[in-house]
Motif scaffolding. Structure first.
Motif, PDB file in Angstrom:
ATOM      1  N   ILE A  86       0.854  -1.184   0.000  1.00  0.00           N
ATOM      2  CA  ILE A  86       0.000   0.000   0.000  1.00  0.00           C
ATOM      3  C   ILE A  86       0.893   1.237   0.000  1.00  0.00           C
ATOM      4  O   ILE A  86       1.755   1.385   0.872  1.00  0.00           O
ATOM      5  CB  ILE A  86      -0.926   0.024   1.219  1.00  0.00           C
ATOM      6  CG1 ILE A  86      -1.836  -1.210   1.226  1.00  0.00           C
ATOM      7  CG2 ILE A  86      -1.770   1.302   1.235  1.00  0.00           C
ATOM      8  CD1 ILE A  86      -2.658  -1.348   2.494  1.00  0.00           C
ATOM      9  N   VAL A 110      -7.424   4.378  -4.930  1.00  0.00           N
ATOM     10  CA  VAL A 110      -8.716   4.510  -4.262  1.00  0.00           C
ATOM     11  C   VAL A 110      -9.183   5.948  -4.442  1.00  0.00           C
ATOM     12  O   VAL A 110      -8.487   6.889  -4.053  1.00  0.00           O
ATOM     13  CB  VAL A 110      -8.609   4.154  -2.767  1.00  0.00           C
ATOM     14  CG1 VAL A 110      -9.949   4.399  -2.073  1.00  0.00           C
ATOM     15  CG2 VAL A 110      -8.186   2.697  -2.599  1.00  0.00           C
ATOM     16  N   SER A 143      -9.932  -3.681  -2.453  1.00  0.00           N
ATOM     17  CA  SER A 143      -8.525  -3.357  -2.224  1.00  0.00           C
ATOM     18  C   SER A 143      -7.734  -4.594  -1.816  1.00  0.00           C
ATOM     19  O   SER A 143      -6.624  -4.834  -2.301  1.00  0.00           O
ATOM     20  CB  SER A 143      -8.405  -2.276  -1.148  1.00  0.00           C
ATOM     21  OG  SER A 143      -9.016  -1.074  -1.557  1.00  0.00           O
ATOM     22  N   GLU A 146      -7.222  -6.789  -4.825  1.00  0.00           N
ATOM     23  CA  GLU A 146      -6.193  -6.227  -5.699  1.00  0.00           C
ATOM     24  C   GLU A 146      -4.797  -6.578  -5.190  1.00  0.00           C
ATOM     25  O   GLU A 146      -3.921  -6.990  -5.959  1.00  0.00           O
ATOM     26  CB  GLU A 146      -6.362  -4.713  -5.775  1.00  0.00           C
ATOM     27  CG  GLU A 146      -5.284  -3.984  -6.554  1.00  0.00           C
ATOM     28  CD  GLU A 146      -5.297  -4.297  -8.033  1.00  0.00           C
ATOM     29  OE1 GLU A 146      -4.209  -4.304  -8.642  1.00  0.00           O
ATOM     30  OE2 GLU A 146      -6.392  -4.533  -8.582  1.00  0.00           O
ATOM     31  N   LEU A 153      -1.495  -0.655  -4.284  1.00  0.00           N
ATOM     32  CA  LEU A 153      -2.656   0.178  -3.991  1.00  0.00           C
ATOM     33  C   LEU A 153      -2.194   1.558  -3.551  1.00  0.00           C
ATOM     34  O   LEU A 153      -1.351   1.678  -2.654  1.00  0.00           O
ATOM     35  CB  LEU A 153      -3.492  -0.461  -2.880  1.00  0.00           C
ATOM     36  CG  LEU A 153      -4.830   0.208  -2.554  1.00  0.00           C
ATOM     37  CD1 LEU A 153      -5.853  -0.085  -3.653  1.00  0.00           C
ATOM     38  CD2 LEU A 153      -5.368  -0.286  -1.212  1.00  0.00           C
ATOM     39  N   LEU A 155      -3.413   4.669  -1.645  1.00  0.00           N
ATOM     40  CA  LEU A 155      -4.478   5.024  -0.700  1.00  0.00           C
ATOM     41  C   LEU A 155      -3.996   6.161   0.184  1.00  0.00           C
ATOM     42  O   LEU A 155      -2.984   6.027   0.873  1.00  0.00           O
ATOM     43  CB  LEU A 155      -4.855   3.812   0.143  1.00  0.00           C
ATOM     44  CG  LEU A 155      -5.854   4.031   1.288  1.00  0.00           C
ATOM     45  CD1 LEU A 155      -7.186   4.544   0.753  1.00  0.00           C
ATOM     46  CD2 LEU A 155      -6.060   2.740   2.067  1.00  0.00           C
ATOM     47  N   ILE A 177      -7.078  -3.051   5.531  1.00  0.00           N
ATOM     48  CA  ILE A 177      -6.651  -3.584   4.237  1.00  0.00           C
ATOM     49  C   ILE A 177      -5.290  -4.256   4.359  1.00  0.00           C
ATOM     50  O   ILE A 177      -5.080  -5.369   3.853  1.00  0.00           O
ATOM     51  CB  ILE A 177      -6.620  -2.450   3.193  1.00  0.00           C
ATOM     52  CG1 ILE A 177      -8.038  -1.927   2.942  1.00  0.00           C
ATOM     53  CG2 ILE A 177      -6.001  -2.938   1.889  1.00  0.00           C
ATOM     54  CD1 ILE A 177      -8.080  -0.625   2.163  1.00  0.00           C
TER      55      ILE A 177
END
Length: 261
Positions: A86, A110, A143, A146, A153, A155, A177
């Motif tokens: 992330i 996102v 998420s 993914e 990701l 975010l 997440i």
């Protein structure tokens, strides 16, 4: 006279930038609409993300070539070969996602619901498989999927542009997440010499040009065990890095994981 000429040139560069982004987004949106119907989801996501990344990179190059901005984004290149993670930046302006996605062609972003439905950005975002933040439970599930499939990701932990400098309270979704997907959280810090396009900045207000932006990587956090402790540590660390006392992180609902099971 010289002051008037400089002000006129600054406004011209400013609206050149807005116009270039709008025209490019609209053109890609018109192409993305049929491509989303024709291509398999995986191929559409890959094409959509690569096109957005290259388009944003060209856009930033054009701003720099015109003398409107100076960008130092080289630190982001280290994330290209990284595995699933992330990317968690601060969010001072509307240019943040543009800068980050220009160097992260594999990342799903996102987005707020209005952007997913936006006439300029919506079709391209849907083709790329970007994720709407509403409803939150669906956002977390998508998420996690993914990340488990090997993607990255993007975010923003604050959930919106910063209004309480240097950080708004963080949202708890990032810890959920990361824990469900079992991936690390890479902190990223965006530094700018102007509040241009920050929350409350009028589009007609002229900034001092060139605008200067620098992006640097921070600490990479392992997947959390204790969600509350993770959020507290993440926010405190980011606040220290940005040079101010931390605000209180949003609480993670006690039943959040059971609702996402």
């Amino acid at each position: 006279m010289m002051r008037t000429l400089r002000a006129t040139w600054a406004y011209a560069l400013l609206w050149y930038g807005f116009g270039l982004l709008a025209a490019g987004s609209l053109l890609w949106g018109l192409l993305a609409l049929p491509l989303r119907r024709l291509l398999p989801a995986r191929a559409g996501h890959a094409l959509g993300r690569a096109t957005i990344s290259r388009g944003f990179r060209f856009y930033l190059w054009a701003l720099q070539a015109a003398g409107a901005c100076r960008f130092d984004l080289a630190a982001l290149d280290a994330l290209r070969g990284a595995g699933p993670l992330i990317i968690a930046p601060n969010h001072p302006s509307l240019l943040d996602a543009v800068m980050l996605l220009s160097r992260a062609p594999r990342a799903a972003c996102v987005l707020k619901a209005p952007l997913v439905d936006h006439v300029l950005f919506g079709a391209g975002a849907r083709l790329a498989g970007f994720i709407c933040n509403d409803p939150p439970v669906d956002m977390v599930r998508r998420s996690v999927a993914e990340l488990r499939s090997g993607g990255q990701l993007l975010l923003f932990p604050e959930g919106t542009r910063t209004t309480q400098a240097p950080l708004n309270p963080f949202k708890g979704a990032i810890s959920l997440i990361a824990r469900q997907a079992g991936v690390p959280v890479q902190t990223v810090f965006i530094e700018a010499d102007s509040a241009f396009l920050g929350k409350g900045w009028p589009l007609t207000r002229r900034p001092e040009l060139p605008l200067r932006y620098r992006v640097r990587l921070g600490r990479r956090f392992n997947p959390p065990g204790d969600l509350h402790a993770f959020m507290r540590e993440l926010e405190q660390y980011c606040a220290r890095e940005l040079g101010a006392r931390t605000p209180r992180a949003d609480a993670v609902p006690a039943d959040a994981e059971s609702r996402l099971a």
